[in-house]
Design an enzyme around this catalytic site. Structure first.
Site, mmCIF file in Angstrom:
data_model
loop_
_atom_site.group_PDB
_atom_site.id
_atom_site.type_symbol
_atom_site.label_atom_id
_atom_site.label_comp_id
_atom_site.label_asym_id
_atom_site.label_seq_id
_atom_site.Cartn_x
_atom_site.Cartn_y
_atom_site.Cartn_z
ATOM 1 C CG ASP A 1 -2.203 0.524 1.020
ATOM 2 O OD1 ASP A 1 -2.367 1.543 0.580
ATOM 3 O OD2 ASP A 1 -3.188 -0.225 1.389
ATOM 4 C CG ASP B 1 -4.677 5.771 1.121
ATOM 5 O OD1 ASP B 1 -5.696 4.959 1.141
ATOM 6 O OD2 ASP B 1 -4.746 6.597 1.756
ATOM 7 C CD GLU C 1 -8.884 4.450 -1.537
ATOM 8 O OE1 GLU C 1 -9.854 4.310 -0.682
ATOM 9 O OE2 GLU C 1 -7.859 5.008 -1.209
ATOM 10 C CG HIS D 1 -8.919 -1.710 4.409
ATOM 11 N ND1 HIS D 1 -8.787 -1.568 2.915
ATOM 12 C CD2 HIS D 1 -8.564 -0.486 4.789
ATOM 13 C CE1 HIS D 1 -8.216 -0.521 2.500
ATOM 14 N NE2 HIS D 1 -8.350 0.269 3.563
ATOM 15 C CG ASP D 2 -11.410 1.599 3.521
ATOM 16 O OD1 ASP D 2 -10.879 1.680 4.752
ATOM 17 O OD2 ASP D 2 -10.726 2.085 2.568
#
Ligand code: NOJ
Length: 591
Positions: free
Chosen positions: A130, A232, A291, A365-366
């Site tokens: 990430d 991200d 993302e 994870h979000d």
């Protein structure tokens, strides 16, 4: 470029005329698709904090992932994406990095990382990290320096607004109870920008020195041998640094009413990405995934088209934002529309029909657990609906991003009190409701089905023992009570388990290039219960029928199923009928 294909995939592609070992044939028959390993891959996302704890501190660690490498390999996936594992004070579980070239203490050491990378590569699995470079932690040495004085050499690594100019124009700060993205810092009597929490100051990409620091850090990781980055909120790195006042009317007129669109893709974004490609990405055979916060159907190509030399793939939020009731924090309308769902995924497929390459995901994870959100987590439907969603993810065009725990059908934690939540976002939203004198009980209820990110972050359920086999200590976040019956160990023994279904689906995708590269066509568009589509490649045609409802439902595709061959079905008793049982998934090869 060399493409590492699995043996099965190579043979299958050969049969479909996509590749040839005979150069003269290759010249006559140009490949119809620009093949890349990351297009053919299934990506498995691991949330390290919740995967497996080996040192008994209640927090997952790298040694835990190493211990489970054979399990990971057995899933049939090709790439692992790890959420941030760098040095971090953990205000936002690692999305606040204080040292980009170290490993978070709770997760282990750089030696552990090297062993993990080696273990993955030995098993033919690629590793994607990430990259969080819209912001750092306020505990990063750059920020510690930057805040010291207005003439500090690191001052321009961040966005500062001197207080004598008055209060800066509003910008949202996602994880703050007062909603503000600016924080006053006494030391220099200035405000700094933070799109997330005040512990995550935004980096100033207009500063070439900062950009060079980031590129050299990225090169350092690539030289270590990693295979890519998930980036991200990457469209946020470029913003209008004059920070004009922006009104709701401006947003409505220019940015589809959305802050995330306004905040993203500011001036110079694509100059930065081109520069990053040139200085870093172009030097290696790696993948780069954006993302896509604020990414739209219109802007998507600017990120991923190969001839632009920027990134490879992006993931959009239109699918996962569907069904939220406006005016509330991720409150889910239980009557979300499948017709709208189909339209979103079909539009995003169409956008990459000629150029570029898409992605597909339902959980991460979000997000809450996919089975609770898009399937049905009632005991009688949980497993079957989870298999149906897996069928969707692995039979669509675009690289599938599959979230750990979904392969055993984990469901939302549904905590009853705010004290059980650990996530900075949920806690901030709870505070907002409190400040506004809102209904806190209702807020907690809404989080059970809606967006609370901890729903997707509870520890992995390895077995039925205490703490689900995740840790010998009290876990950092409660394990879901249903681990006594829903766990990997039990599912290993059952050939019809959710886990073994996932393995069958990865195998099916690997051995059928039509599921990777085949053209997607939506059928029975207005059907409110069934999602039906075909995939076609070089004369091979596959039909996918998915019942998203808890009742029997008919797929009106007009296709005669009589001679079709069943490739996979999520019920123990296979049927080949247009009338689908609740949450039934059927993949057929048409003859
Ligand atoms: C997106 C990440 O996925 C999320 O977990 C994080 O909180 C924000 N970006 C801020 O880094």
């Amino acid at each position: 470029m060399k493409v590492a294909l699995s043996k099965g995939m190579a043979i299958a592609l050969f049969c479909f005329g996509l590749v040839s070992t005979n150069p003269s044939v290759a010249q006559e028959k140009k490949p119809t698709v620009d093949r890349k390993w990351w297009k053919e891959a299934v990506v498995y996302q691991i949330y390290p904090r919740s995967f497996k704890d080996t040192d008994g501190d209640g927090v997952g660690d790298l040694k835990g992932i190493i211990q489970k490498l054979d399990y990971i390999k057995s899933l049939g996936i090709d790439v692992v994406w790890l959420n941030p594992i760098y040095g971090s004070p953990n205000a936002d579980n690692g999305y606040d990095i204080s040292d980009y070239q170290s490993i978070m203490k709770e997760f282990g050491t750089m030696e552990d990382f090297d062993a993990l990378l080696k273990g993955m590569h030995e098993r033919g699995i690629k590793l994607v990290m990430d990259l969080v470079v819209n912001h750092s932690s306020d505990e990063h040495k750059w920020f510690q320096e930057s805040r010291k004085s207005r003439d500090n050499p690191y001052r321009d690594y961040y966005h500062w607004w001197p207080a004598e100019k008055g209060k800066p124009a509003f910008r949202p700060g996602a994880f703050e109870a007062d909603g503000s993205g600016w924080r006053h810092d006494k030391q220099t009597d200035s405000y700094y920008l933070h799109y997330f929490s005040y512990k995550q100051p935004d980096l100033n990409w207009e500063n070439p020195k900062l950009r060079q620091e980031i590129y050299s850090m990225m090169n350092w990781w690539f030289q270590k041998g990693i295979d890519g980055f998930r980036m991200d909120v990457i469209p946020f790195i470029a913003k209008d640094t004059t920070f004009p006042v922006i009104t709701q009317a401006d947003l409505d007129k220019n940015y589809q009413g959305r802050w995330d669109v306004f905040m993203a893709s500011g001036p110079h974004l694509h100059d930065y990405l081109k520069e990053m490609n040139k200085e870093v990405l172009s030097k290696y055979d790696v993948m780069a995934l954006a993302e896509g916060a604020g990414m739209t159907l219109k802007s998507a190509h600017d990120f991923v088209d190969a001839d632009r030399k920027e990134l490879d793939m992006g993931y959009h939020f239109e699918g996962t934002n569907l069904g939220y009731i406006p005016g509330y924090f991720k409150k889910m309308n239980p009557k979300w529309s499948l017709v709208d769902f189909k339209k979103i995924y079909s539009d995003w497929d169409a956008v990459y029909d000629q150029k570029g390459w898409g992605t597909i995901y339902l959980g991460n994870h979000d997000q809450p657990r996919m089975t609770s959100r898009w399937g049905n987590d009632a005991p009688e439907f949980s497993a079957v609906s989870s298999k149906m969603l897996t069928t969707f993810l692995l039979s669509m065009k675009g690289t599938p991003y599959y979230y750990n725990g979904d392969e055993i059908g984990m469901v939302n934690a549904k905590f009853n009190k705010i004290e059980d939540y650990r996530d900075i976002e949920t806690i901030a939203e709870y505070e907002k409701v409190k400040i506004a004198g809102g209904d806190l009980k209702q807020f907690i209820e809404d989080q059970k089905t809606g967006g609370a990110r901890d729903n997707g972050r509870t520890p992995f359920q390895w077995d039925s023992s205490k703490n689900g086999g995740f840790s010998t200590a009290e876990p950092w976040l409660k394990v879901n009570d249903n681990h006594t019956t829903l766990n990997a160990a039990a599912q290993e023994k059952d050939p019809n388990s959710v886990l073994n279904y996932f393995r069958k689906m990865t195998k099916l995708r690997k051995s059928n290039p039509v599921l990777v590269y085949g053209k997607y066509t939506l059928l029975d568009k207005e059907n409110p219960n069934v999602y039906a589509y075909t995939r076609e490649l070089d004369g091979k045609k596959v039909l996918v029928l998915l019942n998203f409802s808890a009742k029997n439902a008919v797929a009106n595709t007009g296709i005669n199923l009589k001679n079709a061959k069943v490739l996979i079905n999520n019920y123990a008793t296979v049927s080949k009928k247009a009338t689908l049982r609740p949450y039934e998934a059927l993949v057929l090869e048409l003859k």
